[in-house]
Motif scaffolding. Structure first.
Motif, PDB file in Angstrom:
ATOM      1  N   ASP A  90     -19.660 -31.403  -6.455  1.00  0.00           N
ATOM      2  CA  ASP A  90     -19.901 -32.576  -6.179  1.00  0.00           C
ATOM      3  C   ASP A  90     -20.049 -33.155  -7.858  1.00  0.00           C
ATOM      4  OD1 ASP A  90     -20.004 -33.021  -3.386  1.00  0.00           O
ATOM      5  OD2 ASP A  90     -22.130 -32.809  -3.406  1.00  0.00           O
ATOM      6  N   LEU A  91     -20.866 -32.235  -8.405  1.00  0.00           N
ATOM      7  CA  LEU A  91     -21.138 -32.797 -10.078  1.00  0.00           C
ATOM      8  C   LEU A  91     -19.749 -32.794 -10.730  1.00  0.00           C
ATOM      9  CD1 LEU A  91     -24.208 -30.532 -10.834  1.00  0.00           C
ATOM     10  CD2 LEU A  91     -24.010 -33.115 -10.592  1.00  0.00           C
ATOM     11  N   LYS A  92     -19.002 -31.885 -10.654  1.00  0.00           N
ATOM     12  CA  LYS A  92     -17.547 -31.709 -11.248  1.00  0.00           C
ATOM     13  C   LYS A  92     -16.731 -33.121 -10.671  1.00  0.00           C
ATOM     14  CE  LYS A  92     -16.958 -26.933 -12.399  1.00  0.00           C
ATOM     15  NZ  LYS A  92     -16.106 -25.897 -12.458  1.00  0.00           N
ATOM     16  N   GLU A  93     -16.997 -33.468  -9.423  1.00  0.00           N
ATOM     17  CA  GLU A  93     -16.058 -34.602  -9.198  1.00  0.00           C
ATOM     18  C   GLU A  93     -16.851 -35.834  -9.889  1.00  0.00           C
ATOM     19  OE1 GLU A  93     -15.134 -36.921  -4.969  1.00  0.00           O
ATOM     20  OE2 GLU A  93     -15.938 -34.996  -5.169  1.00  0.00           O
ATOM     21  N   LEU A  94     -18.074 -35.771  -9.976  1.00  0.00           N
ATOM     22  CA  LEU A  94     -18.747 -36.944 -10.351  1.00  0.00           C
ATOM     23  C   LEU A  94     -18.477 -37.261 -12.173  1.00  0.00           C
ATOM     24  CD1 LEU A  94     -20.811 -39.211 -10.295  1.00  0.00           C
ATOM     25  CD2 LEU A  94     -22.521 -37.552 -10.709  1.00  0.00           C
ATOM     26  N   ILE A  95     -18.803 -36.063 -12.716  1.00  0.00           N
ATOM     27  CA  ILE A  95     -18.352 -36.110 -13.984  1.00  0.00           C
ATOM     28  C   ILE A  95     -16.841 -36.494 -14.332  1.00  0.00           C
ATOM     29  CG2 ILE A  95     -18.094 -34.674 -16.239  1.00  0.00           C
ATOM     30  CD1 ILE A  95     -20.999 -35.487 -15.374  1.00  0.00           C
ATOM     31  N   SER A  96     -15.977 -35.663 -13.617  1.00  0.00           N
ATOM     32  CA  SER A  96     -14.592 -35.934 -13.793  1.00  0.00           C
ATOM     33  C   SER A  96     -14.009 -37.538 -13.527  1.00  0.00           C
ATOM     34  CB  SER A  96     -13.823 -35.027 -12.907  1.00  0.00           C
ATOM     35  OG  SER A  96     -12.427 -35.497 -12.807  1.00  0.00           O
ATOM     36  N   SER A  97     -14.755 -38.244 -12.627  1.00  0.00           N
ATOM     37  CA  SER A  97     -14.361 -39.553 -12.387  1.00  0.00           C
ATOM     38  C   SER A  97     -14.956 -40.343 -13.355  1.00  0.00           C
ATOM     39  CB  SER A  97     -14.945 -40.006 -11.014  1.00  0.00           C
ATOM     40  OG  SER A  97     -16.350 -39.813 -10.731  1.00  0.00           O
ATOM     41  N   LEU A  98     -16.234 -40.126 -13.908  1.00  0.00           N
ATOM     42  CA  LEU A  98     -16.784 -40.671 -14.840  1.00  0.00           C
ATOM     43  C   LEU A  98     -16.282 -40.937 -16.367  1.00  0.00           C
ATOM     44  CD1 LEU A  98     -20.868 -40.066 -14.489  1.00  0.00           C
ATOM     45  CD2 LEU A  98     -19.745 -42.246 -14.075  1.00  0.00           C
TER      46      LEU A  98
ATOM     47  N   TYR B 247     -11.469 -30.795 -14.051  1.00  0.00           N
ATOM     48  CA  TYR B 247     -12.384 -30.030 -13.453  1.00  0.00           C
ATOM     49  C   TYR B 247     -12.519 -28.689 -14.448  1.00  0.00           C
ATOM     50  CZ  TYR B 247     -12.986 -32.104  -8.993  1.00  0.00           C
ATOM     51  OH  TYR B 247     -13.302 -33.325  -7.888  1.00  0.00           O
ATOM     52  N   ASN B 248     -11.611 -28.345 -14.968  1.00  0.00           N
ATOM     53  CA  ASN B 248     -11.659 -26.979 -15.902  1.00  0.00           C
ATOM     54  C   ASN B 248     -12.266 -27.411 -17.280  1.00  0.00           C
ATOM     55  OD1 ASN B 248      -9.438 -28.933 -16.752  1.00  0.00           O
ATOM     56  ND2 ASN B 248      -8.405 -27.254 -17.829  1.00  0.00           N
ATOM     57  N   ARG B 249     -12.387 -28.822 -17.588  1.00  0.00           N
ATOM     58  CA  ARG B 249     -13.196 -29.033 -18.894  1.00  0.00           C
ATOM     59  C   ARG B 249     -14.781 -29.171 -18.484  1.00  0.00           C
ATOM     60  NH1 ARG B 249     -10.474 -29.343 -23.339  1.00  0.00           N
ATOM     61  NH2 ARG B 249      -8.236 -29.355 -22.867  1.00  0.00           N
ATOM     62  N   ILE B 250     -15.112 -28.998 -17.240  1.00  0.00           N
ATOM     63  CA  ILE B 250     -16.737 -29.207 -16.945  1.00  0.00           C
ATOM     64  C   ILE B 250     -17.303 -27.755 -16.532  1.00  0.00           C
ATOM     65  CG2 ILE B 250     -18.208 -30.415 -15.171  1.00  0.00           C
ATOM     66  CD1 ILE B 250     -15.564 -32.568 -14.931  1.00  0.00           C
ATOM     67  N   SER B 251     -18.252 -27.568 -16.846  1.00  0.00           N
ATOM     68  CA  SER B 251     -19.140 -26.426 -16.740  1.00  0.00           C
ATOM     69  C   SER B 251     -20.455 -26.818 -15.816  1.00  0.00           C
ATOM     70  CB  SER B 251     -19.513 -25.519 -17.878  1.00  0.00           C
ATOM     71  OG  SER B 251     -18.222 -24.838 -18.482  1.00  0.00           O
TER      72      SER B 251
ATOM     73  N   VAL C 166     -27.525 -36.897  -7.446  1.00  0.00           N
ATOM     74  CA  VAL C 166     -26.645 -36.050  -6.365  1.00  0.00           C
ATOM     75  C   VAL C 166     -27.615 -35.151  -5.677  1.00  0.00           C
ATOM     76  CG1 VAL C 166     -24.759 -34.396  -6.104  1.00  0.00           C
ATOM     77  CG2 VAL C 166     -24.615 -36.128  -7.774  1.00  0.00           C
ATOM     78  N   ASN C 167     -27.556 -35.053  -4.248  1.00  0.00           N
ATOM     79  CA  ASN C 167     -28.287 -34.318  -3.404  1.00  0.00           C
ATOM     80  C   ASN C 167     -28.281 -32.816  -3.787  1.00  0.00           C
ATOM     81  OD1 ASN C 167     -29.877 -33.797  -1.202  1.00  0.00           O
ATOM     82  ND2 ASN C 167     -28.045 -33.454   0.130  1.00  0.00           N
ATOM     83  N   GLY C 168     -29.222 -32.302  -3.828  1.00  0.00           N
ATOM     84  CA  GLY C 168     -29.596 -30.923  -4.159  1.00  0.00           C
ATOM     85  C   GLY C 168     -29.565 -30.480  -5.789  1.00  0.00           C
TER      86      GLY C 168
END
Length: 94
Positions: free
Chosen positions: A71-79, A84-88, A36-38
């Motif tokens: 972006d990371l929350k969206e990626l991990i959520s979709s994987l 999102y509330n379970r992703i730090s 992911v960019n950045g």
């Protein structure tokens, strides 16, 4: 900062089921997130219960950017199909 450290310690103490499978999945997730960019350097810890990912912690260089965090929350959520509330997403220390 203290709350983030406590959260990290709690996540590490929660049993993750099959350690080998969890470590393999964490490496795969970190590799994907690094694209992911950045993001920059990246490490992922997954909390797995009964074969399902129930929460995730992502540590990366770019976590201070709200766009990278989103972006990371969206990626991990979709994987893994978790909210999102379970992703730090936290800044990786220098």
């Amino acid at each position: 900062l203290a709350i983030l450290l406590i959260l990290g310690i709690i996540l590490m103490l929660i049993p993750t089921g099959s350690t080998e499978k969890a470590q393999s999945e964490e490496m795969r997730a970190a590799e994907i997130c690094s694209g992911v960019n950045g993001v920059g350097r990246c490490s992922v810890m997954l909390n797995i219960k009964d074969g399902d990912v129930i929460s995730a912690a992502v540590l990366c260089d770019g976590a201070d950017s709200s766009a990278v965090e989103s972006d990371l929350k969206e990626l991990i959520s979709s994987l893994y199909g978790i909210g999102y509330n379970r992703i730090s997403v936290l800044k990786l220390s220098e």
